[in-house]
Design an enzyme around this catalytic site. Structure first.
Site, PDB file in Angstrom:
ATOM      1  CG  ASN A  20      30.415  41.586  41.378  1.00 23.49           C
ATOM      2  OD1 ASN A  20      29.556  42.134  40.695  1.00 23.49           O
ATOM      3  ND2 ASN A  20      31.660  41.435  40.964  1.00 23.49           N
ATOM      4  N   GLY A  27      29.192  36.867  41.187  1.00 27.52           N
ATOM      5  CA  GLY A  27      30.587  37.080  40.824  1.00 27.52           C
ATOM      6  C   GLY A  27      31.485  37.504  41.962  1.00 27.52           C
ATOM      7  CG  HIS A  33      35.347  44.192  46.582  1.00 21.70           C
ATOM      8  ND1 HIS A  33      35.093  43.079  47.342  1.00 21.70           N
ATOM      9  CD2 HIS A  33      35.235  43.812  45.291  1.00 21.70           C
ATOM     10  CE1 HIS A  33      34.839  42.058  46.531  1.00 21.70           C
ATOM     11  NE2 HIS A  33      34.897  42.469  45.287  1.00 21.70           N
ATOM     12  CG  HIS A  41      34.628  45.717  41.047  1.00 27.76           C
ATOM     13  ND1 HIS A  41      35.686  44.959  40.600  1.00 27.76           N
ATOM     14  CD2 HIS A  41      33.911  44.901  41.860  1.00 27.76           C
ATOM     15  CE1 HIS A  41      35.601  43.735  41.113  1.00 27.76           C
ATOM     16  NE2 HIS A  41      34.536  43.670  41.878  1.00 27.76           N
TER      17      HIS A  41
HETATM   18  P1  DGP Z   1      34.841  40.208  43.144  1.00 29.95           P
HETATM   19  O1  DGP Z   1      34.973  39.093  42.145  1.00 29.95           O
HETATM   20  O2  DGP Z   1      33.735  41.165  42.853  1.00 29.95           O
HETATM   21  O3  DGP Z   1      34.820  39.669  44.553  1.00 29.95           O
HETATM   22  O4  DGP Z   1      36.163  41.061  42.970  1.00 29.95           O
HETATM   23  C1  DGP Z   1      37.384  40.709  43.522  1.00 29.95           C
HETATM   24  C2  DGP Z   1      38.434  41.415  42.757  1.00 29.95           C
HETATM   25  O5  DGP Z   1      39.601  41.405  43.522  1.00 29.95           O
HETATM   26  C3  DGP Z   1      38.779  40.787  41.413  1.00 29.95           C
HETATM   27  O6  DGP Z   1      38.450  41.700  40.357  1.00 29.95           O
HETATM   28  C4  DGP Z   1      40.276  40.544  41.475  1.00 29.95           C
HETATM   29  C5  DGP Z   1      40.714  41.337  42.675  1.00 29.95           C
HETATM   30  N1  DGP Z   1      41.771  40.713  43.450  1.00 29.95           N
HETATM   31  C6  DGP Z   1      41.766  39.460  43.967  1.00 29.95           C
HETATM   32  N2  DGP Z   1      42.898  39.242  44.647  1.00 29.95           N
HETATM   33  C7  DGP Z   1      43.621  40.386  44.567  1.00 29.95           C
HETATM   34  C8  DGP Z   1      44.892  40.776  45.087  1.00 29.95           C
HETATM   35  O7  DGP Z   1      45.598  40.036  45.763  1.00 29.95           O
HETATM   36  N3  DGP Z   1      45.308  42.041  44.781  1.00 29.95           N
HETATM   37  C9  DGP Z   1      44.553  42.894  44.048  1.00 29.95           C
HETATM   38  N4  DGP Z   1      45.060  44.102  43.819  1.00 29.95           N
HETATM   39  N5  DGP Z   1      43.350  42.568  43.563  1.00 29.95           N
HETATM   40  C10 DGP Z   1      42.894  41.325  43.810  1.00 29.95           C
END
Ligand code: DGP
Length: 111
Positions: free
Chosen positions: A84, A90, A97, A99
């Site tokens: 994203n 989003g 990152h 997904h």
């Molecule tokens: P986005 O919304 O595309 O920026 O995705 C961010 C993702 O990161 C979301 O799916 C939730 C994940 N996320 C946020 N904080 C943490 C965290 O502290 N640990 C982990 N494992 N995932 C996280």
């Protein structure tokens, strides 16, 4: 200092890490959107695809190979890799990152 993913890289906060090498890290998403939901990140701080420069070509290609590896190790043949770019798309964490989602039927386009 840094965003939440930098803290995961630095082991300041825990995560379920499924792969790591000198350039990249992969860990389970804290809020999974599918039975398999892993995030693949470069260790280098790049905010998103829109912030990439030509110098980042290698590391981003490497991250995609890590996406392939973690999906294959989970036995997935069908999966989605998505990044994203920007709040309106989003993005909530401004560290690049990918997904990797799988383990259920995935409809296209997502909402
Ligand atoms: P986005 O919304 O595309 O920026 O995705 C961010 C993702 O990161 C979301 O799916 C939730 C994940 N996320 C946020 N904080 C943490 C965290 O502290 N640990 C982990 N494992 N995932 C996280």
């Amino acid at each position: 200092m840094g965003n939440i993913f930098q803290k995961i890289i630095d082991r300041e906060i825990p995560a379920t890490i499924v792969y790591e090498d000198d350039q990249a890290l992969a860990f389970k998403d804290i809020n999974p959107g599918a039975p398999f939901h892993v995030l693949v990140i470069p260790k280098q701080a790049i905010a998103n695809v829109g912030a990439m420069t030509a110098a980042d070509e290698q590391i981003v290609g490497h991250c995609l190979l890590v996406c392939q590896k973690v999906a294959a190790e989970a036995g997935l043949t069908d999966y989605r890799v998505v990044s994203n770019n920007g709040e309106g798309a989003g993005q909530s964490v401004f560290h690049l990152h990918f997904h990797v989602l799988g383990g259920r039927p995935l409809k296209w386009p997502p909402g």
